[in-house]
Enzyme design. Structure first.
Site: not given
Ligand code: ADP
Ligand code: MG
Length: 266
Positions: A12, A17, A42, A126
């Protein structure tokens, strides 16, 4: 023969990720030649590997139809190779188109050479449809992993993604639990994994080091290499590298899913 291992990480939006992809990629660069392909509109998968945002293939092609490998593949931390497919402006066209265009360009430019040891796709999942299914459908990724927390919507998305994986007969290698800090979170994710015929391949705790590294456009491995959090990403990277158990998942029906989730809500 040097067979490139290729893995796709689905989950999601906002579940973690890109953070996981960038950190395990950083871990793999210690021993392997790695290519990371961001397949999320993104376009921020490689930001912490490169130290800033990269131009996307869709944008590069707008300016230069004759773009060559050196125009679309960028070096990052420890020589990791980075690509961002990009996507259309919000509200315009199919969000997965960037992936379709990117994959055919990379193919034409012969990026998938066999001296590459590992390719990691970071895919917004998603909806496993259109362009987002390309890494599964076209045989690009041999192994798929799903990132989820113990939250309802994250697991719901994970279940939907497993439907796509089943339909396309891809190999599910496991579920990655990226913790939000909920009660019984690991237990929920563990049981979900079992229910769909898979397993948890790694658990990443919630940690403020993730945000602190992100502010500096660095991975946790680069910014806090000695931390427990960095070690957790290394361990996940190792588990994935050594994984030899794959399954075609058996997703839950909606009622079954709700029933499963309700069990943990008291
Ligand atoms: P996605 O790629 O799935 O959209 P992201 O990797 O960009 O998600 O993460 C979304 C947010 O959550 C980011 O701001 C990241 O800093 C935070 N985040 C991700 N994993 C962790 C974690 N293990 N602990 C704290 N914050 C996290
Ligand atoms: Mg991402």
């Amino acid at each position: 023969m040097n067979k490139t291992k290729s893995i796709a990480i689905y989950g999601k939006g906002g579940i973690g990720k890109s953070t996981i992809v960038a950190n395990i990629a950083a871990a793999y660069t210690e021993h392997h030649k790695v290519l990371v392909i961001g397949c999320d509109p993104k376009a921020d998968t490689t930001r912490t590997l490169h130290g800033g945002r990269l131009p996307t293939i869709l944008n590069i092609l707008k300016e230069n139809k004759q773009a060559q490998a050196q125009d679309v593949v960028f070096k990052g931390y420890n020589r990791v190779m980075c690509v961002e497919s990009g996507g259309p402006e919000p509200g315009v066209g199919c969000a997965g188109r960037g992936v379709i265009v990117a994959m055919s360009l990379l193919e034409r430019l012969d990026i998938f050479r066999d001296d590459l040891e590992l390719i990691i796709y970071d895919v917004l999942g998603d909806v496993v449809c259109g362009g987002f299914a390309v890494p599964l459908r076209e045989d690009y990724a041999d192994e798929v992993y799903i990132v989820t927390s113990g939250e309802y919507m994250a697991l719901y998305a994970a279940n939907n993604i497993s439907k796509g994986i089943k339909k396309l007969k891809s190999n599910l290698g496991g579920i990655i639990c990226n913790c939000r800090g909920l009660e019984r979170e690991e237990e929920i994710v563990e049981e979900f994994a079992q229910k769909i015929g898979s397993k948890v391949i790694g658990v990443i705790p919630r940690s403020e080091l993730v945000l602190k590294s992100e502010y500096d456009a660095k991975t946790v491995l680069e910014k806090f290499p000695e931390s427990d959090q960095a070690e957790d990403y290394r361990k996940l990277a190792r588990n994935i590298w050594e994984n030899s158990e794959f399954s075609i998942p058996s997703p839950l029906e909606v009622d079954e899913f709700d029933q499963f989730f309700r069990k943990f809500q008291n």
